[in-house]
Design a protein around this motif. Structure first.
Motif, PDB file in Angstrom:
ATOM      1  N   PRO A 150       0.806  -1.226   0.000  1.00  9.89           N
ATOM      2  CA  PRO A 150       0.000   0.000   0.000  1.00  9.89           C
ATOM      3  C   PRO A 150       0.836   1.272   0.000  1.00  9.89           C
ATOM      4  O   PRO A 150       0.354   2.329  -0.399  1.00  9.89           O
ATOM      5  N   CYS A 151       2.083   1.190   0.391  1.00  8.52           N
ATOM      6  CA  CYS A 151       2.939   2.372   0.447  1.00  8.52           C
ATOM      7  C   CYS A 151       3.501   2.733  -0.928  1.00  8.52           C
ATOM      8  O   CYS A 151       3.351   3.846  -1.390  1.00  8.52           O
ATOM      9  N   CYS A 152       4.137   1.759  -1.585  1.00  9.60           N
ATOM     10  CA  CYS A 152       4.771   2.053  -2.872  1.00  9.60           C
ATOM     11  C   CYS A 152       3.982   1.527  -4.070  1.00  9.60           C
ATOM     12  O   CYS A 152       4.096   2.060  -5.171  1.00  9.60           O
ATOM     13  N   GLY A 153       3.213   0.468  -3.889  1.00 13.15           N
ATOM     14  CA  GLY A 153       2.422  -0.100  -4.974  1.00 13.15           C
ATOM     15  C   GLY A 153       3.220  -0.871  -5.993  1.00 13.15           C
ATOM     16  O   GLY A 153       2.701  -1.224  -7.046  1.00 13.15           O
ATOM     17  N   LYS A 154       4.481  -1.176  -5.695  1.00 14.11           N
ATOM     18  CA  LYS A 154       5.335  -1.852  -6.679  1.00 14.11           C
ATOM     19  C   LYS A 154       5.494  -3.338  -6.406  1.00 14.11           C
ATOM     20  O   LYS A 154       5.399  -4.147  -7.320  1.00 14.11           O
ATOM     21  N   ALA A 155       5.737  -3.711  -5.174  1.00  8.13           N
ATOM     22  CA  ALA A 155       6.004  -5.107  -4.838  1.00  8.13           C
ATOM     23  C   ALA A 155       4.747  -5.773  -4.289  1.00  8.13           C
ATOM     24  O   ALA A 155       3.828  -5.111  -3.800  1.00  8.13           O
ATOM     25  N   SER A 156       4.726  -7.085  -4.358  1.00 10.01           N
ATOM     26  CA  SER A 156       3.613  -7.841  -3.810  1.00 10.01           C
ATOM     27  C   SER A 156       3.635  -7.765  -2.284  1.00 10.01           C
ATOM     28  O   SER A 156       4.693  -7.848  -1.662  1.00 10.01           O
ATOM     29  N   ALA A 157       2.469  -7.615  -1.686  1.00 10.08           N
ATOM     30  CA  ALA A 157       2.371  -7.562  -0.231  1.00 10.08           C
ATOM     31  C   ALA A 157       2.212  -8.958   0.367  1.00 10.08           C
ATOM     32  O   ALA A 157       2.234  -9.113   1.574  1.00 10.08           O
ATOM     33  N   PHE A 158       2.068  -9.969  -0.486  1.00 11.06           N
ATOM     34  CA  PHE A 158       1.857 -11.337  -0.034  1.00 11.06           C
ATOM     35  C   PHE A 158       2.934 -12.258  -0.582  1.00 11.06           C
ATOM     36  O   PHE A 158       3.380 -12.095  -1.711  1.00 11.06           O
TER      37      PHE A 158
ATOM     38  N   LYS B 120      -8.387  -9.149   1.876  1.00 13.18           N
ATOM     39  CA  LYS B 120      -7.330  -9.027   2.879  1.00 13.18           C
ATOM     40  C   LYS B 120      -6.319  -7.961   2.444  1.00 13.18           C
ATOM     41  O   LYS B 120      -5.813  -7.196   3.261  1.00 13.18           O
ATOM     42  N   GLY B 121      -6.015  -7.879   1.153  1.00 12.88           N
ATOM     43  CA  GLY B 121      -5.116  -6.839   0.654  1.00 12.88           C
ATOM     44  C   GLY B 121      -5.682  -5.446   0.883  1.00 12.88           C
ATOM     45  O   GLY B 121      -4.967  -4.541   1.311  1.00 12.88           O
ATOM     46  N   ALA B 122      -6.974  -5.272   0.611  1.00 17.85           N
ATOM     47  CA  ALA B 122      -7.607  -3.973   0.848  1.00 17.85           C
ATOM     48  C   ALA B 122      -7.618  -3.642   2.338  1.00 17.85           C
ATOM     49  O   ALA B 122      -7.393  -2.491   2.727  1.00 17.85           O
ATOM     50  N   PHE B 123      -7.843  -4.649   3.168  1.00 21.14           N
ATOM     51  CA  PHE B 123      -7.829  -4.445   4.624  1.00 21.14           C
ATOM     52  C   PHE B 123      -6.425  -4.046   5.077  1.00 21.14           C
ATOM     53  O   PHE B 123      -6.269  -3.170   5.933  1.00 21.14           O
ATOM     54  N   LEU B 124      -5.399  -4.662   4.500  1.00 20.16           N
ATOM     55  CA  LEU B 124      -4.010  -4.294   4.802  1.00 20.16           C
ATOM     56  C   LEU B 124      -3.745  -2.848   4.402  1.00 20.16           C
ATOM     57  O   LEU B 124      -3.123  -2.089   5.147  1.00 20.16           O
ATOM     58  N   GLY B 125      -4.250  -2.446   3.234  1.00 18.95           N
ATOM     59  CA  GLY B 125      -4.102  -1.061   2.800  1.00 18.95           C
ATOM     60  C   GLY B 125      -4.774  -0.082   3.752  1.00 18.95           C
ATOM     61  O   GLY B 125      -4.232   0.979   4.056  1.00 18.95           O
ATOM     62  N   LEU B 126      -5.950  -0.460   4.257  1.00 20.09           N
ATOM     63  CA  LEU B 126      -6.653   0.394   5.212  1.00 20.09           C
ATOM     64  C   LEU B 126      -5.891   0.494   6.527  1.00 20.09           C
ATOM     65  O   LEU B 126      -5.730   1.589   7.074  1.00 20.09           O
ATOM     66  N   MET B 127      -5.411  -0.628   7.040  1.00 22.20           N
ATOM     67  CA  MET B 127      -4.651  -0.616   8.296  1.00 22.20           C
ATOM     68  C   MET B 127      -3.367   0.201   8.143  1.00 22.20           C
ATOM     69  O   MET B 127      -2.984   0.941   9.045  1.00 22.20           O
ATOM     70  N   TRP B 128      -2.713   0.069   6.992  1.00 16.58           N
ATOM     71  CA  TRP B 128      -1.495   0.850   6.747  1.00 16.58           C
ATOM     72  C   TRP B 128      -1.823   2.344   6.700  1.00 16.58           C
ATOM     73  O   TRP B 128      -1.137   3.159   7.299  1.00 16.58           O
ATOM     74  N   TYR B 129      -2.887   2.701   5.981  1.00 16.06           N
ATOM     75  CA  TYR B 129      -3.253   4.103   5.856  1.00 16.06           C
ATOM     76  C   TYR B 129      -3.589   4.712   7.217  1.00 16.06           C
ATOM     77  O   TYR B 129      -3.203   5.840   7.504  1.00 16.06           O
ATOM     78  N   LEU B 130      -4.312   3.965   8.035  1.00 14.72           N
ATOM     79  CA  LEU B 130      -4.693   4.472   9.348  1.00 14.72           C
ATOM     80  C   LEU B 130      -3.550   4.399  10.370  1.00 14.72           C
ATOM     81  O   LEU B 130      -3.657   4.975  11.448  1.00 14.72           O
ATOM     82  N   GLY B 131      -2.477   3.685  10.032  1.00 16.45           N
ATOM     83  CA  GLY B 131      -1.334   3.573  10.929  1.00 16.45           C
ATOM     84  C   GLY B 131      -1.595   2.682  12.130  1.00 16.45           C
ATOM     85  O   GLY B 131      -0.987   2.874  13.173  1.00 16.45           O
ATOM     86  N   LEU B 132      -2.488   1.734  11.998  1.00 16.07           N
ATOM     87  CA  LEU B 132      -2.850   0.850  13.103  1.00 16.07           C
ATOM     88  C   LEU B 132      -1.925  -0.360  13.131  1.00 16.07           C
ATOM     89  O   LEU B 132      -2.122  -1.324  12.415  1.00 16.07           O
ATOM     90  N   LYS B 133      -0.904  -0.293  13.954  1.00 17.15           N
ATOM     91  CA  LYS B 133       0.062  -1.386  14.083  1.00 17.15           C
ATOM     92  C   LYS B 133      -0.252  -2.225  15.298  1.00 17.15           C
ATOM     93  O   LYS B 133      -0.864  -1.757  16.251  1.00 17.15           O
ATOM     94  N   GLN B 134       0.207  -3.465  15.272  1.00 11.71           N
ATOM     95  CA  GLN B 134       0.062  -4.346  16.417  1.00 11.71           C
ATOM     96  C   GLN B 134       1.002  -3.907  17.528  1.00 11.71           C
ATOM     97  O   GLN B 134       2.102  -3.443  17.256  1.00 11.71           O
ATOM     98  N   ALA B 135       0.556  -4.092  18.727  1.00  8.89           N
ATOM     99  CA  ALA B 135       1.444  -3.859  19.871  1.00  8.89           C
ATOM    100  C   ALA B 135       2.319  -5.100  20.047  1.00  8.89           C
ATOM    101  O   ALA B 135       1.823  -6.197  20.041  1.00  8.89           O
ATOM    102  N   ARG B 136       3.587  -4.905  20.160  1.00 13.57           N
ATOM    103  CA  ARG B 136       4.495  -6.072  20.273  1.00 13.57           C
ATOM    104  C   ARG B 136       5.041  -6.166  21.648  1.00 13.57           C
ATOM    105  O   ARG B 136       5.252  -5.390  22.405  1.00 13.57           O
TER     106      ARG B 136
END
Length: 120
Positions: free
Chosen positions: A20-28, A104-120
């Motif tokens: 979702p950031c660069c749109g060039k490489a596969s996210a999966f 799932k790809g669209a959901f990943l794009g949404l999570m990336w856009y919103l900046g919602l990261k997992q707490a580690r």
């Protein structure tokens, strides 16, 4: 906008199963496995939670696309159960398996856009 990318572009890149950031490489790296980091822009994609949300969205979407027309056009009354159940279950299963990676790809794009990261 995040990194010069709007929400529409992030969702579209996700639907294409791209980073979702660069749109060039596969996210999966497989059917549903998200890469740890984008090989082009090094965005840590595995930090964005895409666990159950895509499955729920897919079930709701496919259920409405298959079951609602079956009710609207009277398939439940026109065909015997021995025909109706295998056809509906098969079509729901096939459509779910086809749509899930893209949702799932669209959901990943949404999570990336919103900046919602997992707490580690």
């Amino acid at each position: 906008m995040r990194d010069g990318v709007g929400i529409g572009k992030a969702l579209l890149r996700g639907l294409q199963r791209k980073c979702p950031c660069c749109g060039k490489a596969s996210a999966f790296r497989g059917y549903l496995k998200v890469v740890d980091a984008c090989p082009v822009c090094q965005t840590p994609l595995s930090l964005y939670p895409t666990d159950d949300g895509p499955a729920y969205i897919t079930m709701i979407l496919i259920g409405h696309l298959v079951i609602a027309p079956a009710f609207m056009f009277g398939f439940f009354y026109a065909y015997p159960v021995q025909v109706l159940v295998p056809v509906l279950v098969g079509s729901i299963g096939l459509l779910t398996l086809l749509a899930l990676p893209f949702i799932k790809g669209a959901f990943l794009g949404l999570m990336w856009y919103l900046g919602l990261k997992q707490a580690r």
